[in-house]
Design a protein around this motif. Structure first.
Motif, PDB file in Angstrom:
ATOM      1  N   UNK A 406      -6.301   9.530   6.051  1.00  0.00           N
ATOM      2  CA  UNK A 406      -5.243   9.049   5.159  1.00  0.00           C
ATOM      3  C   UNK A 406      -4.496   7.843   5.729  1.00  0.00           C
ATOM      4  N   UNK A 407      -4.626   7.608   7.025  1.00  0.00           N
ATOM      5  CA  UNK A 407      -3.993   6.426   7.623  1.00  0.00           C
ATOM      6  C   UNK A 407      -4.579   5.121   7.093  1.00  0.00           C
ATOM      7  N   UNK A 408      -5.745   5.177   6.469  1.00  0.00           N
ATOM      8  CA  UNK A 408      -6.379   3.955   5.946  1.00  0.00           C
ATOM      9  C   UNK A 408      -5.934   3.651   4.509  1.00  0.00           C
ATOM     10  N   UNK A 409      -5.207   4.603   3.899  1.00  0.00           N
ATOM     11  CA  UNK A 409      -4.743   4.424   2.516  1.00  0.00           C
ATOM     12  C   UNK A 409      -3.450   3.594   2.520  1.00  0.00           C
ATOM     13  N   UNK A 410      -3.000   3.116   1.349  1.00  0.00           N
ATOM     14  CA  UNK A 410      -1.750   2.332   1.320  1.00  0.00           C
ATOM     15  C   UNK A 410      -0.587   3.171   1.846  1.00  0.00           C
TER      16      UNK A 410
END
Ligand SMILES: Cc1cc2nc3c(=O)[nH]c(=O)nc-3n(C[C@H](O)[C@H](O)[C@H](O)COP(=O)(O)OP(=O)(O)OC[C@H]3O[C@@H](n4cnc5c(N)ncnc54)[C@H](O)[C@@H]3O)c2cc1C
Length: 445
Positions: A406-410
């Protein structure tokens, strides 16, 4: 008036990404030729002549729709992924994870790809990246790309390739397990669960980690510089970080009460079914570069494994990937040659699901090119878009392959409780994917 036939796309590599890309192209009416070097030549980790071979674990990780990898899987299901369809069809019980019978999985995919009227399968090693022609080329030759082809990629990109090390966990024959000691239970499940557990008392564990510390390992040429993928560390590397690190990592006993004692053991070694008939078990998280002799000797000291026989030993391999932020467009086309796509693990993602997703995207976008349409850029709210964000927007000097997370999501623009973040991410991804499929006519182009 006769219409000109569509040009035949070329795919190099019949692994997870290559098969998915071929399927996505063919599904959209585009002819494909796929080159696979097996059985003429095998990488150090591949063993079967089948396509889409899973080289290590048989798990596609969590199927929880609110986890990042579960969400990525669901996006691929929405886009009619062949790999996801066959993984669902060949699933074996594995708690909340999606694990497959690897032989059955590879067999089914080989059959579908081999018999598809629009797909031509050529068993041949490609040693040079083909020169530009009037058709897209997808390079999906994986982290163990053959040396000649990897050299050709280096010449084309003008860059040294990047590497990290990855390891494989051993597989044990079920009939050699001592079921009087080993018990069945999944973490936190009420019922018997899908995993087998080898319970360790404190003295078993201490003796085991001491053995690991003094064992013999397979030497690596440039061992001093070895760079492991953090999500797939060999047990001996985890052990070297402290006496308790394994007990808080792959040997974590939490939620695994032993019915024989009514207590939670000091540590456990978990085993997961490798095939439907349950004749083989994978040692979960036990990737290693111990020599084969040492694996046999040390793993047989684990309670319940005294007479274990090994169907496959653990091993270690060097993985190749490209410096995606310098070389790739968000469509997976290379900046230098827009006819050339890079897919799969080679593109700079890590994991079966992520590699497949990059094959799926390359397949869709290669079909766009074949049909003279603009390739798609997926928004970052989708897991596919989030992976692309990592590939293309990370600082190139610090680039390393990544699993989906989820760290790669906005980032959030307001405070959202941790508990519901996965659910909200899943809702955003679902609505974006459904909109893209219907508005952009993604299914047929
Ligand atoms: C040792 C190891 C263990 C791994 N374990 C796991 C794991 O447990 N879980 C996980 O999620 N991920 C794991 N990975 C990471 C990754 O998910 C897998 O490697 C995955 O199979 C990558 O998919 P791919 O399609 O990119 O490549 P592959 O599945 O490797 O497919 C590439 C194909 O291209 C072929 N090929 C190579 N060179 C040529 C050539 N010159 N010409 C023609 N064909 C060629 C190969 O034979 C192969 O069939 C592991 C990787 C390695 C190396």
């Amino acid at each position: 008036m006769t219409t000109k036939p569509l040009a035949q796309a070329t795919i190099i590599g019949g692994g997870l990404a290559g098969c998915e890309a071929a399927w996505q192209l063919a599904k959209r009416g585009c002819p494909v030729r796929i080159y696979e070097m097996k059985p003429e030549k095998y990488s150090p980790a591949h063993q079967s002549e089948k396509l889409a071979e899973l080289v290590c674990s048989n798990s596609f990780r969590s199927d929880d729709p609110h986890s990042a990898v579960g969400l990525l899987k669901n996006e691929m299901r929405t886009l009619n992924s062949l790999i996801m369809q066959i993984a669902d069809e060949t699933a074996v019980p594995a708690g909340k994870a999606l694990a497959v019978d690897r032989a059955h999985f590879a067999e089914k995919i080989s059959e579908i790809i081999g018999q598809h009227p629009l797909i031509e399968l050529v068993r041949k090693e490609i040693t040079e990246i083909p020169v530009p022609a009037d058709c897209p080329i997808i390079l999906a030759s994986g982290p163990l790309t053959s040396t000649a082809l990897a050299a050709s990629l280096t010449r084309l990109t003008g860059k040294e390739r990047c590497f990290f090390y990855d390891a494989i966990a051993p597989i044990i024959n079920a009939d050699s397990l001592d079921r009087a000691i080993i018990y069945q239970k999944s973490r936190y499940d009420d019922g018997p669960g899908d995993y087998l557990n080898c319970p360790m008392e404190k003295e078993d564990y201490l003796s085991f980690i001491n053995e690991l510390a003094s064992a013999q390992y397979v030497p690596l040429h440039d061992f001093e510089d070895v760079n492991y993928f953090e999500g797939c560390l060999p047990i001996e590397v985890i052990r070297s970080r402290g006496d308790d690190t394994l007990r808080f990592g792959p040997m974590k006993p939490v939620g695994l009460e032993n019915p024989a004692t009514g207590r939670i053991p000091y540590a456990v070694v978990q085993l997961r079914k490798e095939n439907r008939q349950g004749s083989l078990y994978n040692m979960v998280g036990f990737q290693t570069k111990l020599t084969y002799g040492e694996q046999k000797r040390i793993f047989r000291t684990i309670p319940g494994l005294k007479n274990a026989t090994f169907a496959r030993f653990g091993s270690i391999h060097r993985n190749t990937f490209i410096c995606a932020p310098e070389l790739l467009l968000p469509t997976l086309q290379t900046k230098a040659r827009t006819d050339l796509f890079i897919a799969g693990q080679l593109s700079g993602v890590e994991g079966y699901v992520e590699s497949t997703a990059m094959g799926l995207l390359a397949g869709i976008n290669a079909a766009c090119l074949t049909k003279s349409k603009q390739p798609y850029v997926f928004p970052q709210e989708t897991a596919i878009g989030a992976l692309i964000f990592h590939l293309t927007r990370t600082d190139a000097s610090h680039f390393q392959p990544s699993n989906i997370n989820f760290g790669l999501f906005p980032s959030w623009n307001k405070k959202v409780p941790k508990k519901i973040r996965g659910k909200i991410r899943a809702e955003q991804s679902n609505s974006t994917m459904n909109r893209m499929v219907s508005e952009l006519n993604l299914d047929t182009l």
